[in-house]
Design an enzyme around this catalytic site. Structure first.
Site: not given
Ligand code: GLC
Length: 447
Positions: A166, A408
């Site tokens: 992102d 994460e």
């Molecule tokens: C964050 C990550 C994205 C992922 C989302 C849900 O936004 O950057 O890649 O899909 O989380 O886990």
């Protein structure tokens, strides 16, 4: 911790986040279903619940649009956060009975279908391939028609969320050179962003230094609003000068998934549509356009100006996963990967190299280690014969989770965890890594 304990814990995370037919990305931060998350989750599930893995993919594909696009988010309940932002119903192409986002995410569906297929008997595998083949063809065709307006073979992305990474620095740098609407500048000028910080859902469970700034998040929301006004039609969006990037990370993943789609077609004796096949062949060659001779690296490229975005990130290494580069180029990338001042940190592989001015140890996609990128790189490294490096990355990934849990992302310097907790793809990929994990003794014996 023993491997067995880690495996049990990983399964427990997926169990906790399970909604029956789809998995929440993370309970505390991301309550919805995401596209590439579900592909990784299905790969993990395929080891012990292949039928459930198939349902995971079916439920993400339930959101596939008439034009073939697979959205990055599917909202299985109307009240889910995000569905009101996207309002997919503005597009006649969106599915009528389920709400989705209006953009896509890294195209790993073929990879996930293939990996599940590997765990099934031949008749069941063929049935699976038959089921997903039309969805895959429609999706890859959409990418190579609507998102490849000059027919050059490199797909163009319209929103940083489509990269999956992102706030990756090259995109954010471009975003900052782009026009910022008055209302966002005003919020910044009166410091009202600090008030918004107080109500942000992600900041309930992670500190601001781990997350995107509110000002950048608002800029990203604003792009969604502008795309929504154009009903998510690529030609209209491009005409109105919104920013567009031929993204290295995404195209590398797509190229590998093209190859897998071809394998799927071969297995069930299907002939890919001719034009799609032409574009897929062109794509593998077009990757070369992203190579910069001077710095001996690949970069993303601005679609409008053709300028390379010379801001290095982990995307630089992703052509290894594409399998479309020569062994000589792969060797150069491995050299870059093994450089201790760049990517070979205490816990590899950081999302931004250490030498970059953008590097931030625990900030989202600006430095931390993510297990999905480690997984993709390990796959590519094995293909090019660098099994030992792939194994080091796998061992380090397992160590990160043992040390800090199913987070994460992680600090590449001390391995501490950040972002969401009990993150589904971290758990799923640990399951897959444990299945392929080769203890040091086995590796030694193979030498
Ligand atoms: C964050 C990550 C994205 C992922 C989302 C849900 O936004 O950057 O890649 O899909 O989380 O886990």
């Amino acid at each position: 911790m023993k491997d067995g304990d880690l495996l049990g814990q990983a399964k427990a995370v997926l169990e906790r986040n399970d909604n029956g037919n789809w998995t929440q990305a993370a309970l505390d931060m991301y309550p919805n279903q995401w596209f590439w998350d579900s592909c990784f989750i299905a790969i993990g599930l395929s080891h012990y619940k292949p039928e459930r893995a198939i349902r995971e993919l079916r439920s993400i594909c339930a959101g596939q649009w008439d034009n073939g696009m697979i959205p990055n988010e599917v909202f299985h309940h109307d009240h889910q956060s995000g569905s009101r932002l996207w309002r997919s119903e503005v597009s006649p192409q969106a599915p009528p009975t389920i709400k989705t986002s209006g953009i896509t995410q890294p195209p790993l569906l073929a990879e996930a279908v293939w990996r599940i297929g590997e765990r099934l008997t031949a008749p069941k595998r063929n049935k699976l391939f038959e089921e997903f083949y039309p969805k895959l063809v429609a999706y890859h065709t959409w990418l190579y028609t609507e998102r490849n307006p000059h027919h050059e073979g490199l797909v163009v992305l319209l929103h940083p969320w489509e990269t999956g990474t992102d706030d990756t620095p090259p995109w954010i740098t471009e975003l900052h050179t782009h026009w910022t609407p008055f209302w966002i500048s005003l919020i910044g000028a009166v410091h009202a962003d600090k008030l918004i910080d107080l109500i942000r859902q992600d900041l309930q469970s992670a500190s601001i230094e781990q997350r995107m700034s509110t000002m950048d998040a608002l800029r990203l929301y604003n792009i969604v609003v502008r795309m929504r006004r154009k009903k998510y039609q690529t030609n209209l969006i491009l005409k109105h000068g919104l920013f567009a990037i031929e993204d290295l990370f995404f195209n590398s993943i797509l190229i590998r998934n093209n190859q897998i789609l071809e394998e799927i077609a071969k297995t069930i004796r299907r002939q890919l549509p001719r034009e799609l096949h032409v574009q897929m062949t062109r794509a593998a060659l077009a990757l070369d356009d992203l190579w910069d001779e001077q710095s001996e690296q690949y970069y993303s490229q601005n679609f409008v100006t053709d300028e390379k975005l010379r801001v290095p990130t982990i995307a630089a290494l992703m052509p290894l996963y594409s399998r479309a580069i020569t062994h000589e180029r792969a060797k150069k990338l491995v050299h870059l990967l093994k450089n201790r001042k760049e990517f070979w940190t205490t816990y590899p592989v950081p999302s931004v190299p250490l030498s970059s001015t953008h590097f931030r140890e625990i900030h989202y996609w600006s430095g931390p280690v993510w297990l999905n990128t480690n997984w993709l790189l390990a796959d590519g490294l094995r293909h090019y014969g660098y099994d030992d490096i792939a194994q080091s990355i796998t061992t380090s990934s397992l160590a990160l989770v043992e040390k800090s849990g199913f987070r994460e992302y992680f600090s590449p310097l001390d391995g501490s965890g950040a972002g969401a907790t009990n993150f589904s793809w971290t758990a799923a990929l640990i399951i897959d890594m444990l299945a392929h994990n080769e203890p040091a003794a086995v590796l030694e014996a193979k030498k």
